[in-house]
Scaffold this motif. Structure first.
Motif, short mmCIF file in Angstrom:
data_model
loop_
_atom_site.label_atom_id
_atom_site.label_comp_id
_atom_site.label_asym_id
_atom_site.label_seq_id
_atom_site.Cartn_x
_atom_site.Cartn_y
_atom_site.Cartn_z
N SER A 43 1.06 -1.19 -0.02
CA SER A 43 -0.06 -0.10 -0.01
C SER A 43 0.97 1.09 -0.10
CB SER A 43 -0.94 0.03 1.22
OG SER A 43 -0.17 0.01 2.31
N PHE A 44 0.32 2.40 -0.38
CA PHE A 44 1.00 3.47 -0.62
C PHE A 44 0.02 4.80 -0.49
CE2 PHE A 44 2.62 7.24 -2.90
CZ PHE A 44 3.91 7.22 -2.79
N GLU A 45 0.27 5.73 0.69
CA GLU A 45 -0.41 6.71 0.72
C GLU A 45 0.31 7.92 0.86
OE1 GLU A 45 -3.61 6.86 3.90
OE2 GLU A 45 -3.16 4.61 4.24
N GLN A 46 0.13 9.07 -0.01
CA GLN A 46 0.79 10.15 -0.05
C GLN A 46 -0.02 11.46 0.23
OE1 GLN A 46 2.27 10.94 -4.11
NE2 GLN A 46 3.92 11.90 -3.42
N ARG A 47 0.64 12.66 0.58
CA ARG A 47 0.14 13.96 0.68
C ARG A 47 1.16 14.77 0.11
NH1 ARG A 47 -3.07 10.96 2.08
NH2 ARG A 47 -4.34 11.28 3.82
N GLN A 48 0.72 15.81 -0.68
CA GLN A 48 1.73 16.82 -1.35
C GLN A 48 1.20 18.36 -1.36
OE1 GLN A 48 1.34 14.75 -5.34
NE2 GLN A 48 3.73 14.70 -5.14
N VAL A 100 5.16 13.85 1.06
CA VAL A 100 5.27 13.08 2.24
C VAL A 100 4.46 11.71 1.87
CG1 VAL A 100 5.80 14.72 3.78
CG2 VAL A 100 3.34 13.99 3.56
N PHE A 101 5.17 10.44 2.29
CA PHE A 101 4.16 9.30 2.11
C PHE A 101 4.63 8.22 3.08
CE2 PHE A 101 8.45 8.84 -0.14
CZ PHE A 101 8.75 7.73 -0.07
N TYR A 119 -1.33 5.18 12.64
CA TYR A 119 -2.41 5.59 12.05
C TYR A 119 -1.99 6.60 10.86
CZ TYR A 119 -7.00 7.83 11.96
OH TYR A 119 -8.28 8.22 11.59
N PRO A 120 -2.10 6.04 9.58
CA PRO A 120 -1.85 6.72 8.55
C PRO A 120 -2.51 8.36 8.17
CG PRO A 120 -1.90 4.70 7.89
CD PRO A 120 -2.62 4.72 9.25
N PRO A 121 -3.88 8.34 8.45
CA PRO A 121 -4.35 9.80 8.29
C PRO A 121 -3.39 10.79 9.16
CG PRO A 121 -6.03 8.30 8.32
CD PRO A 121 -4.70 7.46 8.70
N ALA A 171 12.68 22.00 -2.22
CA ALA A 171 11.90 20.84 -2.07
C ALA A 171 12.14 19.95 -0.97
CB ALA A 171 11.79 20.09 -3.43
N ILE A 172 11.39 19.09 -0.71
CA ILE A 172 11.34 18.11 0.44
C ILE A 172 10.69 17.11 0.44
CG2 ILE A 172 9.94 19.58 2.13
CD1 ILE A 172 11.52 18.16 4.32
N THR A 173 11.19 15.92 0.45
CA THR A 173 10.29 14.77 0.47
C THR A 173 10.61 13.81 1.60
OG1 THR A 173 10.21 14.45 -1.88
CG2 THR A 173 9.92 12.52 -0.86
N MET A 174 9.66 13.44 2.36
CA MET A 174 9.81 12.30 3.64
C MET A 174 9.00 11.15 3.26
SD MET A 174 9.59 15.45 6.45
CE MET A 174 8.61 14.51 7.64
N GLY A 175 9.79 10.02 3.34
CA GLY A 175 8.77 8.90 3.24
C GLY A 175 9.15 7.93 4.48
#
Length: 170
Positions: A6-11, A17-18, A65-67, A88-92
């Protein structure tokens, strides 16, 4: 999260972030922050080590708790981007079982200059460990069992024979 991939992301602008149950993609995370406006790019990769205070670790298992975790991660990324004038920044973060030597967290930042990139990467990691709603189970070799910990360095909090945080939230 389930054992299925599964994969959940916000941008947001220049921010991603994911959470994923799959192996983390270092080159993809680096590519997500590359820009001709950036003179520096910093990547932090946190991996599962083979021991904790001398006790052999077989793997880590992360739960969240992903949300709520994604909302917190997005807030941290927005703060870092503004505070350090990042390009830019990405956090996973990986959830589920993470074997020894595999990555559990990636943080990549780009900025016009190296010092803000270094500083933002470290601050983002520390804030993530302190605030994001992710818990880890450290499993030890043999009959030593495991220990639930907040996703930060430090003493154990709950023996693994107690309910996991994901069980409690149901």
């Amino acid at each position: 999260m389930s054992q299925n991939s599964s994969f959940e992301q916000r941008q947001d602008e220049g921010i991603s972030v994911f959470l994923t149950s799959s192996a983390l993609d270092l080159s993809g995370v680096v590519a997500s922050v590359k820009s001709p406006k950036a003179g520096a790019l910093v990547l932090f990769a946190g991996t599962t080590r083979d021991n904790f205070h001398g006790k052999p670790v077989t793997h880590l298992e992360y739960s969240s708790y992903p949300p709520r975790a994604l909302k917190t991660m997005l807030s941290i990324a927005q703060t870092m981007k503004q505070k350090h004038a990042l390009t830019a920044i990405t956090m996973g973060h990986r959830l589920g079982v993470v074997p020894v030597a595999e990555e559990s967290i990636l943080i990549a930042v780009s900025a016009p200059h190296r010092q803000p990139a270094w500083t933002a990467g470290e601050e983002a990691l520390e804030m993530c460990k302190e605030k994001v709603e992710i818990w880890k189970l450290e499993e030890f070799e043999g009959d030593q069992g495991g220990v639930w910990r907040a996703n930060q360095d430090g003493p154990s909090h709950v023996p693994s024979d107690f309910a996991s945080p994901s069980d409690i939230s149901k």
